[in-house]
Design an enzyme around this catalytic site. Structure first.
Site, short mmCIF file in Angstrom:
data_model
loop_
_atom_site.label_atom_id
_atom_site.label_comp_id
_atom_site.label_asym_id
_atom_site.label_seq_id
_atom_site.Cartn_x
_atom_site.Cartn_y
_atom_site.Cartn_z
N GLY A 224 43.76 43.49 37.81
CA GLY A 224 43.20 42.50 38.76
C GLY A 224 43.72 41.09 38.59
N HIS B 117 43.63 48.27 35.30
CA HIS B 117 42.92 46.98 35.23
C HIS B 117 43.90 45.80 35.33
CE1 HIS B 117 39.01 44.94 33.63
NE2 HIS B 117 39.70 44.10 34.40
N GLU C 278 37.03 52.62 30.21
CA GLU C 278 38.41 52.15 29.99
C GLU C 278 38.76 52.14 28.51
OE1 GLU C 278 38.37 48.93 33.65
OE2 GLU C 278 39.17 48.26 31.74
N ARG D 263 34.16 46.37 38.21
CA ARG D 263 33.91 47.09 36.96
C ARG D 263 33.64 48.56 37.28
NH1 ARG D 263 36.07 43.50 34.93
NH2 ARG D 263 35.41 42.10 33.26
N GLY E 243 30.75 37.02 46.43
CA GLY E 243 30.94 35.83 45.60
C GLY E 243 32.34 35.29 45.86
N ARG E 244 32.88 34.64 44.84
CA ARG E 244 34.22 34.03 45.00
C ARG E 244 35.27 35.06 45.38
NH1 ARG E 244 31.98 31.07 40.32
NH2 ARG E 244 32.14 33.11 39.36
N ILE E 245 35.30 36.19 44.64
CA ILE E 245 36.36 37.18 44.88
C ILE E 245 36.09 37.92 46.20
CG2 ILE E 245 37.45 39.28 43.98
CD1 ILE E 245 36.81 38.15 41.12
N ARG F 250 23.00 39.48 47.54
CA ARG F 250 21.58 39.20 47.30
C ARG F 250 20.95 38.50 48.50
NH1 ARG F 250 22.52 37.13 41.31
NH2 ARG F 250 24.39 36.59 42.45
C1 8YV Z 1 40.34 40.03 32.88
C2 8YV Z 1 38.56 40.75 34.49
O1 8YV Z 1 41.68 40.21 32.67
O2 8YV Z 1 38.03 38.47 34.23
C3 8YV Z 1 37.62 39.60 34.38
O3 8YV Z 1 36.41 39.83 34.46
O4 8YV Z 1 38.16 41.79 34.85
C4 8YV Z 1 39.98 40.68 34.18
O5 8YV Z 1 40.62 40.10 35.25
C5 8YV Z 1 39.60 40.56 31.71
O6 8YV Z 1 38.24 40.54 31.91
C6 8YV Z 1 39.90 39.76 30.48
O7 8YV Z 1 38.78 39.64 29.65
#
Ligand code: 8YV
Length: 322
Positions: free
Chosen positions: A291, A289, A271, A242, A158-160, A180
């Site tokens: 990211g 976490h 977490e 996740r 996807g985007r990431i 997919r």
């Molecule tokens: C967020 C993340 O900081 O956006 C997401 O899905 O995993 C994180 O980068 C976190 O979810 C905030 O709700």
């Protein structure tokens, strides 16, 4: 003058975001950032018009059952929504939005950092130095593996995933992916990416495996003990998506036995708890976490959540309606 809508934000957000929320709404902010307990969350559902939750709130059917008649929108601060029971929200007539795009580049940077940290053993080196154990340079000290020329397997293009693929190309890696379906031709060409319909076959062929798909019932423990066993012994696994996508106990076993070389994890199934056996291993990078954790990103996420709220309250379809 009509009363402003009541907006409840479950966590402390950057000042710029909170200032806009306070100006536009009857906003209940969380100044000291104490996460809401279940009863507080349930009570918030009872009195809000809009809730801005985050990944740290478990919004299951029971919590949604406490929604009062005015609650019509959950404007999630974050892109992942696996912590929200979307079916229960829909059944209750509550819309849900998220904040895609604005955290893509930061999260891809973090995934790339995990790859470099794991493959080059950077955490181990830092721990040794800070622990006073560095006696000087040595030709065979902390030898990692070269990422240039390595095959990166991306689960979820996807985007990431695509943003990580661009970085990987810059580091001279070959991009492989399971999704997919194949991505559009322009992106595939840009990344010179190889599509694998068969996830198991890709896992066996790559040097580094990155998890970039959302968590859903279909992807829960996608990297099971059986799949992890397909990895080559020199392979690394990274996860900035996740925790629940990987069977953490099986990953810890594979790291401990040397069945794989290392891993880099920014996310965990329970977490903030981290599987106890991971904590004792040198060949795994463990991050809390981080990211999307840039000030820029978190402001953009807040503004994006606000844009969804404002569109929704104006009777328009919010840009990120799920
Ligand atoms: C967020 C993340 O900081 O956006 C997401 O899905 O995993 C994180 O980068 C976190 O979810 C905030 O709700």
């Amino acid at each position: 003058m009509a009363e402003k809508p009541k907006l409840i934000v479950t966590r402390k957000l950057p000042d710029a975001v909170e200032a806009q929320m306070a100006a536009n709404f009857d906003a209940e902010l969380n100044g000291d950032d104490t996460p809401l307990g279940r009863s507080e969350l349930a009570a918030a559902f009872g009195r809000a018009d809009v809730i801005v939750p985050t990944v740290s709130d478990v919004i299951d059917a029971e919590i949604i059952g406490h929604a009062g008649p005015n609650l019509k929108l959950l404007a999630n601060f974050g892109v992942g929504v696996n912590h929200i029971d979307l079916d229960a929200a829909r059944a209750k007539g509550i819309a849900v939005t998220n904040t895609p795009d604005v955290l893509t580049e930061d999260t891809a940077d973090l995934a790339m950092a995990l790859i470099l940290m794991a493959a080059r053993r950077l955490g181990e080196g830092e721990r040794m130095l800070r622990g006073g154990g560095w006696t000087g340079w040595a030709p065979t000290q902390h030898l990692g593996r070269r990422v240039n020329g390595a095959k990166l397997g991306i689960i979820g293009m996807g985007r990431i995933g695509a943003a990580l693929g661009r970085r990987a190309r810059g580091f001279g890696m070959g991009v492989h992916y399971h999704n997919r379906g194949p991505v559009e031709a322009g992106l595939a060409a840009e990344l010179a990416a190889t599509y694998w319909d068969d996830l198991d076959a890709m896992i066996g062929a790559v040097d580094i495996l990155s998890v970039n798909c959302p968590l859903s019932p279909e992807t829960h423990h996608l990297l099971s003990a059986e799949r992890l066993a397909l990895l080559q012994p020199h392979a690394f696994v990274v996860n900035a998506s996740r925790g629940g996508i990987i069977d953490e106990a099986a990953l810890a076993d594979a790291l401990k036995s040397g069945a794989i070389a290392g891993a880099g994890l920014d996310v965990f199934e329970g977490e903030p708890a981290v599987h106890a056996s991971l904590l004792g291993l040198e060949n795994v990078v463990l991050l809390p976490h981080l990211g999307s954790a840039t000030l820029d990103g978190r402001i953009d996420m807040g503004m994006r959540a606000m844009a969804n709220v404002e569109a929704f309250l104006a009777g328009e379809t919010p840009p990120d309606l799920l």
